[in-house]
Write an enzyme that holds these catalytic residues in place. Structure first.
Site, PDB file in Angstrom:
ATOM      1  N   ALA A 159     -23.129 -56.334 -49.063  1.00  0.00           N
ATOM      2  CA  ALA A 159     -23.932 -57.162 -49.962  1.00  0.00           C
ATOM      3  C   ALA A 159     -23.145 -57.363 -51.248  1.00  0.00           C
ATOM      4  O   ALA A 159     -22.306 -56.529 -51.613  1.00  0.00           O
ATOM      5  CB  ALA A 159     -25.253 -56.452 -50.258  1.00  0.00           C
ATOM      6  N   GLU A 177     -23.736 -53.718 -41.086  1.00  0.00           N
ATOM      7  CA  GLU A 177     -25.123 -53.869 -40.600  1.00  0.00           C
ATOM      8  C   GLU A 177     -25.342 -55.236 -39.958  1.00  0.00           C
ATOM      9  O   GLU A 177     -26.030 -55.342 -38.942  1.00  0.00           O
ATOM     10  CB  GLU A 177     -26.095 -53.633 -41.767  1.00  0.00           C
ATOM     11  CG  GLU A 177     -26.058 -52.182 -42.227  1.00  0.00           C
ATOM     12  CD  GLU A 177     -26.809 -51.945 -43.524  1.00  0.00           C
ATOM     13  OE1 GLU A 177     -26.489 -52.594 -44.532  1.00  0.00           O
ATOM     14  OE2 GLU A 177     -27.726 -51.103 -43.531  1.00  0.00           O
ATOM     15  N   GLU A 231     -22.389 -47.222 -48.923  1.00  0.00           N
ATOM     16  CA  GLU A 231     -23.370 -47.413 -49.993  1.00  0.00           C
ATOM     17  C   GLU A 231     -23.529 -46.170 -50.855  1.00  0.00           C
ATOM     18  O   GLU A 231     -23.810 -46.256 -52.054  1.00  0.00           O
ATOM     19  CB  GLU A 231     -24.737 -47.795 -49.400  1.00  0.00           C
ATOM     20  CG  GLU A 231     -24.812 -49.194 -48.830  1.00  0.00           C
ATOM     21  CD  GLU A 231     -24.397 -49.297 -47.362  1.00  0.00           C
ATOM     22  OE1 GLU A 231     -23.783 -48.346 -46.839  1.00  0.00           O
ATOM     23  OE2 GLU A 231     -24.694 -50.335 -46.750  1.00  0.00           O
TER      24      GLU A 231
HETATM   25  C1  HXC Z   1     -18.951 -58.184 -54.454  1.00  0.00           C
HETATM   26  C2  HXC Z   1     -16.850 -57.726 -53.674  1.00  0.00           C
HETATM   27  C3  HXC Z   1     -17.373 -56.871 -52.690  1.00  0.00           C
HETATM   28  C4  HXC Z   1     -18.786 -56.705 -52.641  1.00  0.00           C
HETATM   29  C5  HXC Z   1     -15.228 -56.895 -52.493  1.00  0.00           C
HETATM   30  N1  HXC Z   1     -15.523 -57.706 -53.510  1.00  0.00           N
HETATM   31  N2  HXC Z   1     -16.345 -56.361 -51.982  1.00  0.00           N
HETATM   32  N3  HXC Z   1     -17.629 -58.377 -54.563  1.00  0.00           N
HETATM   33  N4  HXC Z   1     -19.522 -57.379 -53.553  1.00  0.00           N
HETATM   34  N5  HXC Z   1     -19.372 -55.927 -51.728  1.00  0.00           N
HETATM   35  C6  HXC Z   1     -14.582 -58.472 -54.352  1.00  0.00           C
HETATM   36  C7  HXC Z   1     -13.838 -57.592 -55.343  1.00  0.00           C
HETATM   37  O1  HXC Z   1     -14.639 -57.348 -56.460  1.00  0.00           O
HETATM   38  C8  HXC Z   1     -12.647 -58.450 -55.662  1.00  0.00           C
HETATM   39  O2  HXC Z   1     -13.014 -59.459 -56.565  1.00  0.00           O
HETATM   40  C9  HXC Z   1     -12.348 -59.118 -54.329  1.00  0.00           C
HETATM   41  O3  HXC Z   1     -13.545 -59.038 -53.563  1.00  0.00           O
HETATM   42  C10 HXC Z   1     -11.246 -58.424 -53.550  1.00  0.00           C
HETATM   43  O4  HXC Z   1     -11.587 -57.056 -53.417  1.00  0.00           O
HETATM   44  P1  HXC Z   1     -10.621 -55.834 -53.850  1.00  0.00           P
HETATM   45  O5  HXC Z   1     -11.489 -54.657 -54.091  1.00  0.00           O
HETATM   46  O6  HXC Z   1      -9.708 -56.263 -54.953  1.00  0.00           O
HETATM   47  O7  HXC Z   1      -9.753 -55.669 -52.527  1.00  0.00           O
HETATM   48  P2  HXC Z   1      -9.130 -54.334 -51.913  1.00  0.00           P
HETATM   49  O8  HXC Z   1      -8.508 -53.494 -52.983  1.00  0.00           O
HETATM   50  O9  HXC Z   1      -8.283 -54.796 -50.768  1.00  0.00           O
HETATM   51  O10 HXC Z   1     -10.383 -53.508 -51.364  1.00  0.00           O
HETATM   52  C11 HXC Z   1     -11.215 -54.034 -50.337  1.00  0.00           C
HETATM   53  C12 HXC Z   1     -12.506 -53.187 -50.182  1.00  0.00           C
HETATM   54  C13 HXC Z   1     -13.181 -53.064 -51.562  1.00  0.00           C
HETATM   55  C14 HXC Z   1     -12.151 -51.810 -49.640  1.00  0.00           C
HETATM   56  C15 HXC Z   1     -13.396 -53.918 -49.165  1.00  0.00           C
HETATM   57  O11 HXC Z   1     -13.334 -54.392 -52.138  1.00  0.00           O
HETATM   58  C16 HXC Z   1     -14.543 -52.440 -51.520  1.00  0.00           C
HETATM   59  O12 HXC Z   1     -14.644 -51.227 -51.439  1.00  0.00           O
HETATM   60  N6  HXC Z   1     -15.590 -53.243 -51.635  1.00  0.00           N
HETATM   61  C17 HXC Z   1     -16.962 -52.765 -51.721  1.00  0.00           C
HETATM   62  C18 HXC Z   1     -17.422 -52.225 -50.390  1.00  0.00           C
HETATM   63  C19 HXC Z   1     -18.837 -51.704 -50.465  1.00  0.00           C
HETATM   64  O13 HXC Z   1     -19.170 -50.804 -51.249  1.00  0.00           O
HETATM   65  N7  HXC Z   1     -19.732 -52.295 -49.635  1.00  0.00           N
HETATM   66  C20 HXC Z   1     -21.110 -51.930 -49.606  1.00  0.00           C
HETATM   67  C21 HXC Z   1     -21.868 -52.770 -50.571  1.00  0.00           C
HETATM   68  S1  HXC Z   1     -23.533 -52.231 -50.677  1.00  0.00           S
HETATM   69  P3  HXC Z   1     -12.116 -59.829 -57.840  1.00  0.00           P
HETATM   70  O14 HXC Z   1     -12.921 -60.878 -58.542  1.00  0.00           O
HETATM   71  O15 HXC Z   1     -11.907 -58.566 -58.605  1.00  0.00           O
HETATM   72  O16 HXC Z   1     -10.833 -60.351 -57.237  1.00  0.00           O
HETATM   73  C22 HXC Z   1     -24.300 -52.966 -49.402  1.00  0.00           C
HETATM   74  C23 HXC Z   1     -25.749 -52.717 -49.421  1.00  0.00           C
HETATM   75  C24 HXC Z   1     -26.274 -52.775 -48.055  1.00  0.00           C
HETATM   76  O17 HXC Z   1     -23.753 -53.644 -48.600  1.00  0.00           O
HETATM   77  C25 HXC Z   1     -27.748 -52.672 -48.072  1.00  0.00           C
HETATM   78  C26 HXC Z   1     -28.407 -53.941 -47.813  1.00  0.00           C
HETATM   79  C27 HXC Z   1     -27.581 -55.032 -47.332  1.00  0.00           C
END
Ligand code: HXC
Length: 257
Positions: free
Chosen positions: A64, A111, A131
């Site tokens: 998300a 998911e 998460e």
């Molecule tokens: C918003 C996101 C994002 C996310 C990545 N980006 N994931 N933006 N929401 N979930 C954005 C980053 O901010 C960044 O933007 C760009 O995408 C590239 O990501 P990087 O982090 O620079 O890339 P990298 O270093 O290769 O790492 C990739 C990654 C990491 C491992 C996937 O981005 C990451 O850990 N993302 C979050 C994963 C996460 O926590 N997902 C769960 C979310 S909670 P900029 O502008 O800086 O370039 C969830 C809730 C579920 O899903 C419950 C209900 C649905």
């Protein structure tokens, strides 16, 4: 439809691509609405027999959109029925949906993939429910579908530590149906989807419904459901055509009725 989601028709297959490459395909309203609208359209199109949901080579979806979600308060989440309102359109699709996952499928991305009927993974795929690292928990079915797919031990490990699982472990654990070299993922998934879409659509829908029943009912209820739809298949012209074609040593020509 927005450009956050692209949809294409390949023969009898509807392909849905999540298209936010700058944000690792993070799932915002535009993506979720776009996927739901594409599913609506493909479900209504009688020429389509199978759907494929995919992302790009780096991310299926990294969850998300955290930037949007971070300011939600309880009343917003509750009143808008966050997730339940639109995210679950995949779950209600009656035609089969295959997730073709390359790169990250994290949080809501994992998911979403698990809401599909099966997952084909590129060899670079990485799955996770991280998460816990951002102060919340899987909220789109992860705590329920992951244990059903890979068992309690590994599901607990992934949800509590937030660690990622690679394609090999995901395949060994039962989360994914096949591993495909990344550069062939889409082609091979579309090929399998065309195979499915080439069969009788009502039969395909009955099979999907019956297999899904296995996760919703005790064994005897599931067996009863299976037997009833099996019996119902004998009302189809396609059953006559399929069995006659076998007996006559020719290819069947299904009419979806
Ligand atoms: C918003 C996101 C994002 C996310 C990545 N980006 N994931 N933006 N929401 N979930 C954005 C980053 O901010 C960044 O933007 C760009 O995408 C590239 O990501 P990087 O982090 O620079 O890339 P990298 O270093 O290769 O790492 C990739 C990654 C990491 C491992 C996937 O981005 C990451 O850990 N993302 C979050 C994963 C996460 O926590 N997902 C769960 C979310 S909670 P900029 O502008 O800086 O370039 C969830 C809730 C579920 O899903 C419950 C209900 C649905």
């Amino acid at each position: 439809m927005t450009t956050a989601v692209l949809s294409e028709i390949h023969g009898k297959v509807g392909l849905i691509r999540i298209n936010r490459p700058d944000a690792m395909n993070a799932l915002n309203d535009a993506v979720v609405e776009g996927i739901a609208a594409a599913i609506d359209a493909f479900e209504a199109d009688p020429a389509i027999g199978c759907l494929v949901l995919t992302g790009n080579d780096k991310a299926f979806a990294a969850g998300a959109d955290i930037g949007v979600m971070k300011s939600f308060d309880y009343m917003h989440a509750y009143q808008t029925d966050f997730i339940t309102a639109r995210w679950e359109r995949i779950k209600t699709a009656r035609k089969p949906v295959i997730a073709a996952v390359a790169g990250y499928a994290l949080g809501g991305g994992c998911e979403f993939a698990m809401m599909c009927d099966m997952i084909y993974a590129a060899d670079n795929a990485k799955f996770g429910q991280p998460e816990v690292k951002i102060g919340t928990l899987p909220g789109a079915g992860g705590t329920q579908r992951l244990p059903r797919a890979i068992g309690k031990a590994k599901a607990m490990d992934m949800c509590l530590t937030g660690r990622l699982m690679d394609a090999v472990e995901a395949e060994k654990s039962g989360l994914v149906a096949r591993i495909i070299p990344a550069e062939q993922l889409l082609e091979e998934t579309l090929k399998a989807a065309q195979t499915i879409a080439g069969y009788s659509l009502p039969v395909i829908m009955m099979i999907k419904e019956a297999v899904n029943r296995a996760f919703e009912s005790p064994l005897n209820e599931g067996l009863l459901f299976e037997r009833r739809v099996f019996h119902a298949s004998f009302a189809l012209e396609d059953q006559k055509e399929g069995m006659n074609a076998f007996a006559e040593k020719r290819k069947p020509s299904f009419k979806n009725r």
